[in-house]
Design a protein around this motif. Structure first.
Motif, PDB file in Angstrom:
ATOM      1  N   TRP A 148     -14.830   6.141   9.445  1.00  0.00           N
ATOM      2  CA  TRP A 148     -15.957   6.328   8.525  1.00  0.00           C
ATOM      3  C   TRP A 148     -17.267   5.933   9.189  1.00  0.00           C
ATOM      4  N   VAL A 164     -12.760  11.831  -3.707  1.00  0.00           N
ATOM      5  CA  VAL A 164     -12.097  11.067  -2.650  1.00  0.00           C
ATOM      6  C   VAL A 164     -11.584   9.726  -3.166  1.00  0.00           C
ATOM      7  N   LEU A 218      -9.562   8.414  -0.201  1.00  0.00           N
ATOM      8  CA  LEU A 218     -10.281   7.434   0.614  1.00  0.00           C
ATOM      9  C   LEU A 218     -10.438   6.111  -0.142  1.00  0.00           C
ATOM     10  N   LEU A 264     -19.200  11.990   4.804  1.00  0.00           N
ATOM     11  CA  LEU A 264     -17.954  12.650   4.388  1.00  0.00           C
ATOM     12  C   LEU A 264     -17.843  14.041   5.013  1.00  0.00           C
ATOM     13  N   LEU A 298     -16.707  13.469   8.435  1.00  0.00           N
ATOM     14  CA  LEU A 298     -15.309  13.016   8.441  1.00  0.00           C
ATOM     15  C   LEU A 298     -14.373  14.216   8.280  1.00  0.00           C
ATOM     16  N   ILE A 299     -14.758  15.148   7.414  1.00  0.00           N
ATOM     17  CA  ILE A 299     -13.906  16.318   7.184  1.00  0.00           C
ATOM     18  C   ILE A 299     -13.944  17.253   8.392  1.00  0.00           C
ATOM     19  N   TYR A 304     -10.670  13.112   8.449  1.00  0.00           N
ATOM     20  CA  TYR A 304     -10.210  13.043   7.054  1.00  0.00           C
ATOM     21  C   TYR A 304      -8.760  13.508   6.951  1.00  0.00           C
ATOM     22  N   HIS A 337      -6.467  10.868   8.311  1.00  0.00           N
ATOM     23  CA  HIS A 337      -6.299   9.751   7.379  1.00  0.00           C
ATOM     24  C   HIS A 337      -5.357  10.141   6.227  1.00  0.00           C
TER      25      HIS A 337
END
Lengths: 485, 485
Positions: B136, B315, B319, B357, B360-361, B366, B369
């Motif tokens: 993150w 999320v 998350l 985010l 992250l994607i 993501y 994770h």
């Protein structure tokens, strides 16, 4: 400026009348009509559209129909929308995507967005190029490393204790606020605070407001069923002795928004007395309390009576509206209700941003940033005043002792044409009429609200030049050719 | 479990009756009575308090009075509050601050918070120790470095285009969603989406809901004036042929919450047909769609008809609920209204979190994770099933093919005592009765909702052991001493 909308609305209205009688929904007809008006140039780039409500009344359609049409045209790129400042015609008026629904697909590129105006002197936002990226990232990293695991579990609707403690200390120091962390409720900004307080029955209307103020706040309150009652202003701020039977009043005591000065000391005391006598409450919108240039900051009204004043603040002016964080400093008796409303109905503000802001404040970096920006904005204000003295000495700038905007006072009846002249030169700004409460009976003032914080540093000079070039010519500017003696 | 509250409420109610007739406000009296009930041990640590509404009816006081009293006691540390899971008695019941208003001061320390239960098996949150801090932070740093200045100016109510593009791609790939970025509106979570859609007239009630579901959603909708109408469930999900005259239905098609399985394929088709025939809409709460263990994920219902289904996601399960980000994937005809509602009335979600985010994607972190957590939760589910097989073989676990929770089916009439037995062993969990719609006429089911994602990895074993020890003993557990032949 508001009057110019009557014209626009009528022009669109008559066109739309033809369209609205055509087959298809009124929404579709309105979208077509607006699109054509922009494409055909009748609505110039930068032009502000009338509020939903006015246009809906003019056209005899539902308010949602207008809202919907605007939003659709924003999505298409014909219009741009901005919190607190309404909907405007976009600078770039090529359609950004087909007006008809495209076949479903997953585009790999994001659509280009409409650009803003060439010179943006609208009030309400700080210089977006000045966000303290390095300091913020350092605080964010420290906060993330330090955070206990429970941070990533369900949150406390009051907000992170780290942030509430940092705010209590900061607000006491910088704004003279008297409070403790348990009376602070973190939210996303002042508008969010108003909606929380009035939308969940913590406070009830009617609410007295200043006769000039943010239309966005009035509209938000109206949507929650709260009637706002304007109280007139003079050069010492709101005439608080005109408060009627309301039990709550929303004020901008440090720097009346948008007209200028601080609320006079006697009136500060008087409005607190009024709240005590009536069992009422004062909402203090401390929207730019940190930015005062020429003398000691005016402390928060809240310190006069923490049980009678709710202080509302945010980082939208001091850091960026992109950091969606604000706060309410509450009298004890409202804390429970505010938490109940927030816990049950409200999403919390980003927990990690809360921790980062707490670190930014306690590390001293927030103070350093505010000081740096205060110097920068003071220099811009000085350039504005100097530019006026040189190019438009007949025009006086008011409200310049503090804040991120000034009001250029204009002769009666000239505001509308001055705004239009500015738009023609690519300068986006608002006239005072935009901020006038529709129900007030105080005499209208003509003026331009110049947000000198909005442009980036390198763009400010050109914006100022364009502004000065657009101002109405005073008598002093008539070339005085002396007759030979 | 709901029945046990009748008892509690009655006990508190009769005590309170005495208190409420004493001098002072009913709020103050209720606070005193509740505080005494906790202090005196009649309300044990971990005990869940009745919903505001029930207690208000029982006591004949306003609902706000109860909400206020709860909030005050949460602030004092006697109770703890948790979104979606109600208010409970705190484990640590020493008062954390004086009950009377303290003199104003600026404490240098934040007050200690009440700790949670010893073993937390409540549904609704992921393992908070597993937040991918490093990934993150890396995404956040990249996003912050890359962000153009305009990021720090006024935002687009639809959300950042980077995030909407990333979500469109991700949801298409992972959930089979058919959409495009312009139909995605970023918000703070599913509850926020519901409030936006129903609170601003984008959709109108009544809303059909599953007979078992999240009380928090029902209460939020009720607060917006939306009546919810329960439709019964069987082992194939909601009986969608029972849909009445409503124009909207809220479903959890991938994994019925909380009872278990996916909506049967025929019913998926049938509910979309219903929406087409009625001009209605299906709201798909895809709350844990990524967590399916034993077979291919069930794609989103939305793909059957993107013009008839609104997909809601966040999320919060994948998350953390601390990252206040969710999304609505909308049919074209709702986009304008949703943006209008959001732009005018709603604070935006944190812009920097949105950019983080998105990174992250798009960076793949993501997905990594989610895969890691899927393995971890699958292992936990397997341990739960194995533990049951060993210690309580008469108890069947349902809804285990997916998600972050299982339902332990209990014999009729045993749920209440099972929850109480768990609480005595320091295990916090909910009975199915907590989730039952008060208006449904479908037969009640007894069961325990076990959120196996909530504890940290090292705490899971002990929680499981405590749970198994608290389960009702079946006949199979009676020591079978074979008679000598």
């Amino acid at each position: 400026m508001a009057e110019s909308w009557v014209n626009h609305a009528e022009r669109i209205g008559s066109d739309l009348h033809l369209e609205l009688s055509a087959p298809g929904s009124r929404r579709a007809a309105l979208i077509r009509a607006l699109r054509e008006a922009v494409r055909g140039g009748r609505l110039a780039p930068g032009t502000r559209l009338p509020p939903y409500r006015s246009l809906a009344v003019d056209l005899g359609v539902a308010r949602n129909t207008v809202a919907d049409a605007y939003a659709e045209l924003v999505a298409e790129g014909w219009l741009t929308s901005r919190q607190g400042s309404g909907t405007r015609v976009a600078e770039r008026t090529e359609p950004l995507r087909p007006a008809v629904s495209a076949p479903l697909k997953t585009p790999v590129k994001t659509p280009a967005r409409a650009r803003g105006p060439r010179h943006d002197l609208r009030q309400g936002t700080p210089d977006s190029s000045a966000f303290p990226r390095a300091a913020w990232l350092a605080s964010y990293r420290r906060a993330l490393h330090r955070a206990p695991n429970e941070v990533f579990g369900p949150g406390d609707p009051a907000g992170r204790p780290e942030l509430r403690a940092a705010l209590a200390e900061y607000l006491a120091r910088a704004r003279g606020v008297r409070t403790e962390p348990d009376r602070i409720v973190v939210c996303s900004g002042v508008a969010h605070a108003l909606r929380l307080l009035f939308g969940s029955g913590v406070l009830r209307g009617p609410l007295a407001v200043e006769a000039y103020g943010l239309p966005f706040h009035r509209e938000l309150l109206a949507a929650e069923g709260v009637r706002t009652v304007p109280i007139p202003l003079d050069e010492h701020g709101a005439l608080v002795d005109r408060l009627g039977r309301e039990r709550a009043v929303l004020l901008t005591p440090a720097h009346q928004f948008p007209t200028g000065g601080p609320l006079h000391a006697e009136r500060r005391a008087a409005v607190v007395d009024w709240a005590r006598a009536r069992g009422g409450v004062v909402l203090e919108d401390d929207y730019d309390g940190e930015f005062r240039y020429d003398r000691k900051p005016v402390g928060a009204l809240q310190s006069l009576d923490p049980e009678r004043v709710i202080l509302l603040g945010s980082v939208s002016k001091s850091l960026s509206p992109a950091v969606r964080l604000g706060w309410m400093v509450l009298p004890q008796r409202y804390v429970g209700d505010a938490l109940a409303a927030k816990g049950e109905r409200e999403a919390w503000a980003s927990i990690l941003d809360q921790l980062a802001l707490a670190d930014l404040i306690t590390s001293g970096a927030y103070d350093r940033h505010v000081r740096r920006m205060r110097q920068r904005y003071r220099a811009r204000r000085d350039r504005l005043v100097a530019g006026l003295a040189e190019h438009a000495p007949h025009i006086e700038a008011g409200g310049i002792a503090a804040g991120l905007h000034a009001v250029l006072r204009l002769p009666p009846g000239t505001e509308r044409s001055a705004v239009q002249a500015a738009v023609r030169r690519g300068v986006a700004l608002d006239g005072l009429a935009e901020f006038r409460h529709p129900d007030t009976d105080m005499p209208a003032r003509d003026g331009l609200v110049v947000g000198y914080a909005t442009p980036s540093e390198h763009a400010y000079g050109a914006a100022l030049e364009a502004l000065c070039g657009a101002l109405p010519q005073g008598e002093a500017r008539v070339p005085a050719t002396p007759a030979p003696s």
